[in-house]
Motif scaffolding. Structure first.
Motif, mmCIF file in Angstrom:
data_model
loop_
_atom_site.group_PDB
_atom_site.id
_atom_site.type_symbol
_atom_site.label_atom_id
_atom_site.label_comp_id
_atom_site.label_asym_id
_atom_site.label_seq_id
_atom_site.Cartn_x
_atom_site.Cartn_y
_atom_site.Cartn_z
ATOM 1 N N HIS A 1 -6.612 -4.783 -5.148
ATOM 2 C CA HIS A 1 -7.077 -3.664 -4.231
ATOM 3 C C HIS A 1 -8.337 -3.758 -3.680
ATOM 4 C CE1 HIS A 1 -3.973 -0.242 -5.996
ATOM 5 N NE2 HIS A 1 -3.527 -1.556 -5.782
ATOM 6 N N LEU B 1 -3.780 5.780 -0.120
ATOM 7 C CA LEU B 1 -3.343 4.637 0.385
ATOM 8 C C LEU B 1 -2.061 4.547 1.386
ATOM 9 C CD1 LEU B 1 -3.322 2.569 -2.802
ATOM 10 C CD2 LEU B 1 -4.942 1.931 -1.071
ATOM 11 N N PHE C 1 0.715 -1.132 0.036
ATOM 12 C CA PHE C 1 0.051 -0.121 -0.033
ATOM 13 C C PHE C 1 0.867 1.311 -0.197
ATOM 14 C CE2 PHE C 1 -3.493 -2.751 2.185
ATOM 15 C CZ PHE C 1 -4.064 -3.018 1.122
#
Length: 372
Positions: free
Chosen positions: A354, A305, A270
């Motif tokens: 994701h 993120l 991430f």
């Protein structure tokens, strides 16, 4: 040695003056040279040159608008920013031919049906460009390159935009997509491209598209193309399928990350994805290249993120859920938008990852809150 250098300089100066003052004969010819694709990033779309011949004056010269200097200070930085200076050069056709022969790249020649006056005007304009400050221009990937400069020169001689794109039903991205054979180069280029390349392709900017447009162009009912021949044929070596340089290696790598199922791997991923999105955002603001502005791929590689990874590391559940839901909502918008985009076929593994990871993390926290 000094005498040889002085002699060479004298010849160059003499040719310069000769070339700019001469009036070409009735036998002079102009042709467009389309050169094949090369493996380097700057050659992957081919090249366009202008050839002028005159057997009476023993002239056979090629003008090239695709020259640049690798030794330019801060070359990479200037290229990314979009203020790198390209320039026009001229040289003998035989040198041009041998260069492409050595690189195993074909050359297709199309002679143009221009009258002597038009040929002479073009010759004078090209020489003026080479031997004046006009030789430099600021490179733009779509709007100003080795092909567009030639398109504009020829249309200027014709007095009207006769040679133009007939691919306006396709986007620039769709035209470019088949040229990119290297998977990871294609992936990187498609991700850094912004909204401009999804516009209808109204500008002739690629050599082979220009070649096809010349063949289709008529001026006052007459074809502009006088002849079309492949003057340098090459044998292309078939590149065998490379599993490591394909979408299958990407899918495998992402599946391994999922199967390992380690928290630190997720956090690291991430952070990487967020930094990539941050780069897309900042480079769009920094660069003058319009092709990388308004990059909607930041909805996939979302800078948020980074915040999500921070809260995941700290274990702050309320914030993880909040930012996870925001990112998932933006991801849904991205997926809906991408259904009409050609590069969906190479970015879908990231979309799936994701959705799976963030969705699973959010659902697990919600379930744990309900069971309290």
């Amino acid at each position: 040695m000094i005498k040889k250098l002085l002699f060479a300089l004298l010849i160059l100066i003499s040719f310069n003056g000769f070339a700019q003052n001469i009036t070409l004969s009735e036998k002079a010819k102009v042709s467009i040279l389309t050169c094949g694709l090369g493996p380097e990033s700057y050659a992957m779309y081919g090249h366009t040159g202008i050839r002028i011949q005159d057997s009476i004056y023993a002239i056979d010269v090629v003008y090239n608008y695709g020259a640049f200097d690798f030794s330019t200070p801060n070359f990479i930085g200037r290229f990314i920013k979009g203020d790198l200076q390209y320039f026009v050069t001229n040289g003998s056709f035989i040198d041009f031919y041998y260069n492409y022969q050595m690189e195993n790249r074909e050359i297709i020649e199309q002679e143009l049906d221009l009258n002597p006056s038009q040929i002479n005007t073009l010759f004078q304009q090209l020489n003026h460009s080479v031997y004046s400050d006009e030789r430099f221009y600021t490179y733009k990937f779509i709007d100003r390159n080795c092909t567009t400069m030639v398109v504009d020169k020829i249309n200027g001689i014709l007095g009207k935009e006769y040679i133009k794109s007939d691919s306006s039903k396709m986007s620039y991205r769709e035209i470019l997509y088949p040229y990119m054979s290297d998977f990871y180069m294609k992936l990187g280029i498609q991700l850094i491209f912004g909204a401009k390349v999804d516009e209808p392709a109204t500008r002739l900017f690629l050599p082979y598209e220009f070649k096809d447009a010349i063949s289709a162009t008529k001026v006052n009912g007459n074809k502009i193309e006088k002849s079309n021949s492949k003057i340098l044929q090459v044998t292309k070596v078939e590149t065998p399928f490379n599993w490591l340089n394909s979408i299958y290696s990407l899918i495998t790598a992402l599946l391994i990350l999922v199967l390992l199922n380690k928290k630190w791997i997720k956090i690291s991923y991430f952070i990487f994805a967020g930094l990539l999105g941050l780069f897309f955002s900042l480079v769009g603001l920094y660069s003058l290249h319009e092709e990388i502005l308004w990059n909607y791929n930041i909805l996939l590689f979302n800078p948020l993120l980074l915040v999500f990874a921070w809260y995941l590391k700290k274990g702050i559940k309320e914030r993880i859920v909040l930012f996870g839901q925001i990112i998932l909502a933006m991801l849904l918008v991205y997926l809906a938008f991408m259904t009409t985009k050609i590069h969906l076929e190479i970015v879908w593994p990231f979309i799936a990852l994701h959705f799976y990871w963030i969705g699973k993390i959010v659902l697990q926290i919600k379930k744990s809150n309900l069971t309290r």
